[in-house]
Design an enzyme around this catalytic site. Structure first.
Site, PDB file in Angstrom:
ATOM      1  N   LYS A  25       0.902  -1.202   0.110  1.00  0.00           N
ATOM      2  CA  LYS A  25       0.000   0.063   0.160  1.00  0.00           C
ATOM      3  C   LYS A  25       1.012   1.252   0.061  1.00  0.00           C
ATOM      4  O   LYS A  25       0.700   2.076  -0.479  1.00  0.00           O
ATOM      5  CB  LYS A  25      -1.014  -0.168   1.178  1.00  0.00           C
ATOM      6  N   ASN A  26       1.991   1.153   1.022  1.00  0.00           N
ATOM      7  CA  ASN A  26       2.861   2.449   1.130  1.00  0.00           C
ATOM      8  C   ASN A  26       3.675   2.700  -0.278  1.00  0.00           C
ATOM      9  O   ASN A  26       4.149   3.804  -0.206  1.00  0.00           O
ATOM     10  CB  ASN A  26       3.406   2.492   2.396  1.00  0.00           C
ATOM     11  N   CYS A 120      -4.486  12.971  12.683  1.00  0.00           N
ATOM     12  CA  CYS A 120      -5.256  11.666  12.684  1.00  0.00           C
ATOM     13  C   CYS A 120      -4.939  10.866  14.050  1.00  0.00           C
ATOM     14  O   CYS A 120      -4.499  11.253  14.940  1.00  0.00           O
ATOM     15  CB  CYS A 120      -4.484  10.964  11.514  1.00  0.00           C
ATOM     16  N   ARG A 125       0.854  14.471  13.255  1.00  0.00           N
ATOM     17  CA  ARG A 125       1.458  14.238  11.917  1.00  0.00           C
ATOM     18  C   ARG A 125       1.375  15.683  10.873  1.00  0.00           C
ATOM     19  O   ARG A 125       0.801  15.839  10.123  1.00  0.00           O
ATOM     20  CB  ARG A 125       0.682  13.262  11.177  1.00  0.00           C
ATOM     21  N   LEU A 129       7.845  19.561   7.221  1.00  0.00           N
ATOM     22  CA  LEU A 129       9.239  19.189   6.553  1.00  0.00           C
ATOM     23  C   LEU A 129       9.052  19.012   4.923  1.00  0.00           C
ATOM     24  O   LEU A 129       9.840  19.266   4.176  1.00  0.00           O
ATOM     25  CB  LEU A 129       9.665  17.827   7.075  1.00  0.00           C
ATOM     26  N   ASP A 310       4.878   0.452  12.384  1.00  0.00           N
ATOM     27  CA  ASP A 310       3.697   0.218  11.879  1.00  0.00           C
ATOM     28  C   ASP A 310       3.331  -1.479  12.213  1.00  0.00           C
ATOM     29  O   ASP A 310       2.232  -1.983  12.188  1.00  0.00           O
ATOM     30  CB  ASP A 310       3.601   0.179  10.484  1.00  0.00           C
ATOM     31  N   ARG A 402      -8.257  -0.596   5.033  1.00  0.00           N
ATOM     32  CA  ARG A 402      -7.484   0.283   4.413  1.00  0.00           C
ATOM     33  C   ARG A 402      -5.979  -0.233   4.254  1.00  0.00           C
ATOM     34  O   ARG A 402      -5.318   0.007   3.319  1.00  0.00           O
ATOM     35  CB  ARG A 402      -7.232   1.540   5.470  1.00  0.00           C
TER      36      ARG A 402
HETATM   37  C1  UD1 Z   1       4.560   6.751   6.482  1.00  0.00           C
HETATM   38  C2  UD1 Z   1       3.602   5.571   6.315  1.00  0.00           C
HETATM   39  C3  UD1 Z   1       3.343   5.139   7.612  1.00  0.00           C
HETATM   40  C4  UD1 Z   1       4.294   4.858   8.662  1.00  0.00           C
HETATM   41  C5  UD1 Z   1       4.978   6.013   8.652  1.00  0.00           C
HETATM   42  C6  UD1 Z   1       6.415   5.793   9.526  1.00  0.00           C
HETATM   43  C7  UD1 Z   1       2.882   5.869   4.195  1.00  0.00           C
HETATM   44  C8  UD1 Z   1       1.913   6.357   3.269  1.00  0.00           C
HETATM   45  N1  UD1 Z   1       2.620   5.823   5.428  1.00  0.00           N
HETATM   46  O1  UD1 Z   1       3.711   7.897   6.861  1.00  0.00           O
HETATM   47  O2  UD1 Z   1       2.440   3.770   7.432  1.00  0.00           O
HETATM   48  O3  UD1 Z   1       3.809   4.723   9.939  1.00  0.00           O
HETATM   49  O4  UD1 Z   1       5.633   6.152   7.343  1.00  0.00           O
HETATM   50  O5  UD1 Z   1       7.160   4.844   9.194  1.00  0.00           O
HETATM   51  O6  UD1 Z   1       3.752   5.556   3.569  1.00  0.00           O
HETATM   52  N2  UD1 Z   1       6.647  14.570  10.766  1.00  0.00           N
HETATM   53  C9  UD1 Z   1       6.834  15.839  11.151  1.00  0.00           C
HETATM   54  N3  UD1 Z   1       6.812  16.626  10.155  1.00  0.00           N
HETATM   55  C10 UD1 Z   1       6.711  16.491   8.708  1.00  0.00           C
HETATM   56  C11 UD1 Z   1       6.467  14.975   8.468  1.00  0.00           C
HETATM   57  C12 UD1 Z   1       6.610  13.975   9.509  1.00  0.00           C
HETATM   58  O7  UD1 Z   1       6.986  16.268  12.416  1.00  0.00           O
HETATM   59  O8  UD1 Z   1       6.520  17.230   7.957  1.00  0.00           O
HETATM   60  C13 UD1 Z   1       6.824  13.508  11.900  1.00  0.00           C
HETATM   61  C14 UD1 Z   1       5.476  12.670  11.971  1.00  0.00           C
HETATM   62  O9  UD1 Z   1       4.578  13.569  12.797  1.00  0.00           O
HETATM   63  C15 UD1 Z   1       5.933  11.507  12.499  1.00  0.00           C
HETATM   64  C16 UD1 Z   1       7.433  11.128  12.027  1.00  0.00           C
HETATM   65  O10 UD1 Z   1       7.599  12.681  11.593  1.00  0.00           O
HETATM   66  O11 UD1 Z   1       6.315  11.526  13.897  1.00  0.00           O
HETATM   67  C17 UD1 Z   1       7.513  10.249  10.890  1.00  0.00           C
HETATM   68  O12 UD1 Z   1       6.372  10.638   9.919  1.00  0.00           O
HETATM   69  P1  UD1 Z   1       6.658  10.198   8.354  1.00  0.00           P
HETATM   70  O13 UD1 Z   1       7.867   9.389   8.100  1.00  0.00           O
HETATM   71  O14 UD1 Z   1       6.472  11.233   7.750  1.00  0.00           O
HETATM   72  O15 UD1 Z   1       5.437   9.327   8.318  1.00  0.00           O
HETATM   73  P2  UD1 Z   1       4.305   9.381   6.819  1.00  0.00           P
HETATM   74  O16 UD1 Z   1       5.070   9.492   5.531  1.00  0.00           O
HETATM   75  O17 UD1 Z   1       3.387  10.099   7.117  1.00  0.00           O
END
Ligand code: UD1
Length: 425
Positions: A25-26, A120, A125, A129, A310, A402
């Site tokens: 999915k990801n 969420c 989230r 960045l 996850d 999902r």
């Molecule tokens: C992706 C995965 C999700 C997984 C997560 C961490 C997808 C669609 N989803 O989510 O299943 O749980 O990686 O392995 O691929 N953060 C910030 N600022 C930002 C972006 C992220 O502070 O701009 C923080 C988030 O709140 C979180 C951490 O960074 O605490 C990691 O998030 P991130 O790696 O971005 O997760 P996703 O890409 O949303």
């Protein structure tokens, strides 16, 4: 009748046979978004049949693309030009990964208008960045009425990005925008997840020049034009890991297919530390230990290649049935222990102090009515219910849908007593 779907599971049955992890999915979500980047026809294979894929299709169609299903797991996506550069809140709110449309639309038009996804169940989230990364590529943005309005008047230009933390989504979004920017982009402290490598493979097949994806430094030499291509999505490592936990719970009578060992290192290391013996031949894994052979363990969730956040919830189900005391520290998301109270309703003994869950093994679970709060929490509860004495009803399984394709059918084939029911609201 307005209803919400639930699983009714009678536990304690012997499960055996083979189960397969489908496409990731990801990986699929960013690759679907990447089809916004260039006009032409794309063919995607090994795409899982999941609700999030339907949401991605809805988003692509709202932007003007045509999506045809050509087989059970195959799609043809035709981009004849975007009819709008706005990704609407109504769709983005359903799935956070929709925000990945931003990098792709910027690559297409150097302009984009994308709804902010909001928080969420598992945490705040933010997308700061992602936005900082776009700024480094010459994009100016403002936030208006919940939307990010972004544009690079003179076109996107390559730049240096150092991520404060290795965000998966930010790495993917910046990679897509940079693929068609003028000049060189270097992303440091990039996330190293296999899904990022898969996206880079897809983009490189289209003619992008991306090196280092899967390491913490990704170097992207922008190109003017890409050429749409055919791509087969990698298998879903989190689904594979969930099924491996299932196999461990059932003394290894279940063979898990669709396993790519290289993607599971952090997870397998912990299982080995617990004393689990296994054999992987080609892409199939057979567990050689019994549940009663396993020892407790301490786990800290980390970015890849560490132990994945996850699989934290399903792992907690397993650790709950292992004699002794285990701990799980969750470092990625701030609110990812919602399954604890539900597992405790089934007889688990888990306490939470901030980001640390302390688990004392119990002999068995007992069936109960519980609620899935998010995708992986739902998976943890399904696993617990399959082992529990008596019947459980797991509510809000739309979360489980999902991320796990036809889960009840797959579990039934292994001998589980599980049915999808509708509960009246
Ligand atoms: C992706 C995965 C999700 C997984 C997560 C961490 C997808 C669609 N989803 O989510 O299943 O749980 O990686 O392995 O691929 N953060 C910030 N600022 C930002 C972006 C992220 O502070 O701009 C923080 C988030 O709140 C979180 C951490 O960074 O605490 C990691 O998030 P991130 O790696 O971005 O997760 P996703 O890409 O949303």
């Amino acid at each position: 009748m307005v209803g919400v779907e639930a699983f009714r599971i009678t536990g304690g049955k012997k499960l055996m046979g083979e189960i397969r992890a489908d496409g990731s999915k990801n990986s699929s979500l960013p690759v679907f978004m990447a089809t916004l980047m260039e006009k032409g026809t794309y063919t995607l294979k090994n795409v899982p049949d999941l609700k999030d894929i339907k949401t991605s299709i809805e988003l692509l169609v709202s932007l003007g693309l045509t999506v045809e299903r050509i087989s059970e797991h195959g799609y043809r996506i035709i981009n004849n030009g975007l009819k709008t550069l706005t990704a609407e809140y109504e769709i983005v709110k359903k799935m956070r990964a929709s925000f990945l449309a931003m990098g792709a639309i910027l690559a297409y038009a150097a302009k984009a208008d994308v709804s902010l996804p909001g928080g969420c169940n598992i945490g705040l989230r933010p997308v700061d960045l992602h936005l900082k990364g776009f700024e480094a590529l010459g994009v100016k943005y403002r936030i208006v009425n919940g939307y990010v309005e972004a544009a690079a008047k003179k076109g996107l230009t390559g730049g240096g990005v150092i991520l404060d933390m290795p965000s998966v989504g930010a790495t993917e979004n910046i990679m897509m925008a940079a693929a068609k920017a003028r000049g060189l982009t270097v992303i440091e402290n990039a996330a190293r997840e296999p899904e990022i490598e898969d996206l880079a493979d897809f983009l490189n097949k289209m003619g992008a020049k991306i090196r280092g994806a899967g390491t913490s430094t990704v170097i992207i030499e922008g190109v003017k034009k890409l050429t749409p291509c055919e791509h087969t999505i990698i298998s879903d490592r989190i689904v594979a890991e969930t099924y491996i936990v299932l196999a461990a719970l059932f003394d290894g009578d279940i063979i898990v297919n669709g396993v790519n060992r290289e993607h599971l290192n952090g997870f397998l290391l912990k299982l080995e530390e617990m004393g689990l013996k296994y054999r992987i031949t080609r892409n199939s894994m057979k567990i050689l230990s019994k549940l009663s052979d396993l020892s407790p363990v301490d786990i800290v969730t980390m970015p890849h290649p560490g132990f994945p956040t996850d699989i934290q919830a399903p792992m907690m189900t397993l650790l709950s049935l292992i004699r002794g005391k285990s701990e799980i520290k969750e470092t990625i998301f701030e609110n990812r222990f919602m399954h604890v109270a539900e597992l405790n309703r089934m007889g688990a003994q888990i306490t939470v102090d901030g980001d640390l869950a302390k688990i004392t093994g119990v002999r068995e679970f007992s069936g109960a009515n519980v609620m899935a709060s998010d995708l992986r929490a739902g998976a943890a509860l399904v696993l617990a219910a399959l082992k529990a004495r008596g019947t459980s009803v797991i509510n809000r399984i739309y979360h489980v849908d999902r991320g796990y394709e036809r889960l009840e059918k797959k579990l039934k084939k292994l001998g589980a007593e599980i049915e999808r029911i509708k509960l009246e609201l």
